[in-house]
Scaffold this motif. Structure first.
Motif, short mmCIF file in Angstrom:
data_model
loop_
_atom_site.label_atom_id
_atom_site.label_comp_id
_atom_site.label_asym_id
_atom_site.label_seq_id
_atom_site.Cartn_x
_atom_site.Cartn_y
_atom_site.Cartn_z
N ASP A 86 0.81 -1.35 0.15
CA ASP A 86 0.00 0.02 0.02
C ASP A 86 0.71 1.36 -0.04
N ALA A 87 2.11 1.19 0.37
CA ALA A 87 2.96 2.41 0.66
C ALA A 87 3.38 2.90 -0.70
N LEU A 88 3.31 2.03 -1.89
CA LEU A 88 3.68 2.37 -3.11
C LEU A 88 2.80 3.31 -3.80
N LEU A 89 1.39 3.14 -3.37
CA LEU A 89 0.32 4.05 -3.93
C LEU A 89 0.45 5.62 -3.63
N ASP A 90 0.51 6.33 -4.43
CA ASP A 90 0.71 7.79 -4.35
C ASP A 90 1.68 8.25 -4.02
N ALA A 91 3.00 7.35 -4.11
CA ALA A 91 4.43 7.71 -3.87
C ALA A 91 5.37 7.83 -5.08
N GLY A 92 4.96 7.94 -6.18
CA GLY A 92 5.66 8.21 -7.24
C GLY A 92 5.80 7.03 -8.24
N TYR A 93 5.38 5.81 -7.83
CA TYR A 93 5.80 4.65 -8.65
C TYR A 93 5.06 4.67 -9.79
N GLU A 94 5.48 3.74 -10.90
CA GLU A 94 4.54 3.71 -12.02
C GLU A 94 4.97 2.05 -12.57
N ILE A 95 3.81 1.91 -13.05
CA ILE A 95 3.80 0.46 -13.60
C ILE A 95 3.85 0.88 -15.18
N ARG A 96 5.05 0.25 -15.59
CA ARG A 96 5.60 0.27 -17.09
C ARG A 96 5.34 -0.86 -17.86
N ILE A 97 4.90 -0.86 -19.00
CA ILE A 97 4.94 -2.13 -20.15
C ILE A 97 5.76 -1.94 -21.07
N ASP A 98 6.71 -2.56 -21.71
CA ASP A 98 7.25 -2.57 -22.79
C ASP A 98 6.78 -3.76 -23.67
N ALA A 99 6.90 -3.54 -24.90
CA ALA A 99 6.40 -4.57 -25.90
C ALA A 99 7.16 -4.63 -27.03
N ALA A 100 7.05 -5.79 -27.62
CA ALA A 100 7.97 -6.39 -28.75
C ALA A 100 6.97 -7.29 -29.47
N ALA A 101 7.22 -7.16 -30.90
CA ALA A 101 6.56 -8.29 -31.59
C ALA A 101 7.77 -8.72 -32.84
N GLU A 102 7.63 -10.09 -33.11
CA GLU A 102 8.62 -10.42 -34.30
C GLU A 102 8.54 -9.59 -35.45
N VAL A 145 3.60 1.77 -22.21
CA VAL A 145 2.82 2.27 -21.41
C VAL A 145 3.29 2.52 -20.12
N ARG A 146 2.97 3.80 -19.59
CA ARG A 146 3.17 4.27 -18.26
C ARG A 146 2.23 4.73 -17.61
N ILE A 147 1.95 4.01 -16.30
CA ILE A 147 0.82 4.05 -15.75
C ILE A 147 1.14 4.62 -14.36
N PRO A 148 0.93 5.81 -13.96
CA PRO A 148 1.35 6.23 -12.36
C PRO A 148 0.49 5.33 -11.29
N LEU A 149 1.17 5.04 -10.46
CA LEU A 149 0.44 3.98 -9.51
C LEU A 149 -0.21 4.75 -8.42
N THR A 150 -1.25 5.34 -8.58
CA THR A 150 -1.96 6.29 -8.04
C THR A 150 -3.51 5.74 -7.66
N LYS A 151 -4.14 6.01 -6.41
CA LYS A 151 -5.41 5.65 -6.37
C LYS A 151 -6.36 6.22 -7.34
N ALA A 152 -6.14 7.43 -7.65
CA ALA A 152 -6.95 7.97 -8.75
C ALA A 152 -6.90 7.57 -10.09
N ASN A 153 -5.62 6.79 -10.50
CA ASN A 153 -5.65 6.06 -11.75
C ASN A 153 -6.09 4.64 -11.73
N ALA A 154 -6.55 4.10 -10.60
CA ALA A 154 -6.81 2.93 -10.58
C ALA A 154 -8.39 2.59 -11.48
N GLY A 155 -8.37 1.74 -12.25
CA GLY A 155 -9.54 1.52 -13.02
C GLY A 155 -9.69 2.54 -14.32
N LYS A 156 -8.49 3.43 -14.51
CA LYS A 156 -8.71 4.24 -15.74
C LYS A 156 -7.72 3.74 -16.88
#
Length: 158
Positions: free
Chosen positions: A106-122, A131-142
């Motif tokens: 829970d301490a990671l929420l609203d603390a500047g953390y991000e979920i990032r996703i790298d992608a590649a296809a042959e 994609v870069r998603i700030p890990l905030t309560k406000a971004n949950a579900g958006k």
């Protein structure tokens, strides 16, 4: 320090630590576009407020020789010997959906953390930090739009 007092302090610390580290499952969903190619390799990972790699949440795609194409994740996580322990699965086909769950403190929420996703296809361009998603309560579900392969990505707090 007396032995009874040190025992009480040690016990208090042991009881308090789980409360500080309390976490919850976070469900991550990535809906891929119909990009007209082979299955995509995806690396979902967590970074801190400075953009420093924290941990790998999931890697979709089973052949390690292609992980170099997930370039931001590969570069940032290179020093993490345990980056793949229990967090790998099959690649994700065009138009398909990746759904994974990870436990995050829970301490990671609203603390500047991000979920990032790298992608590649042959035989197609790599897409670091697709994609870069700030890990905030406000971004949950958006939904957050991807750049090339991912239509949208969301996380849900559970």
């Amino acid at each position: 320090m007396s032995k009874p007092l040190s025992t009480v302090l040690a016990t208090a610390c042991v009881l308090a630590l789980p409360a500080l580290a309390h976490g919850r499952p976070v469900a991550l969903t990535a809906q891929l576009k119909n990009y007209g190619g082979d299955g995509a390799y995806l690396a979902a990972y967590l970074t801190d407020a400075k953009g420093t790699y924290v941990r790998t949440l999931w890697v979709a795609g089973g052949k390690a020789k292609y992980y170099k194409h997930l370039s931001d994740w590969s570069r940032l996580s290179a020093g993490d010997a345990k980056r793949l322990n229990g967090v790998t699965g099959a690649s994700v086909g065009a138009g398909r959906t990746l759904k994974v769950t990870a436990d995050l403190a829970d301490a990671l929420l609203d603390a500047g953390y991000e979920i990032r996703i790298d992608a590649a296809a042959e035989d197609m361009r790599d897409s670091p930090s697709e994609v870069r998603i700030p890990l905030t309560k406000a971004n949950a579900g958006k939904p957050q739009a991807g750049k090339q392969y991912i239509q949208s990505a969301t996380f849900q707090l559970q």
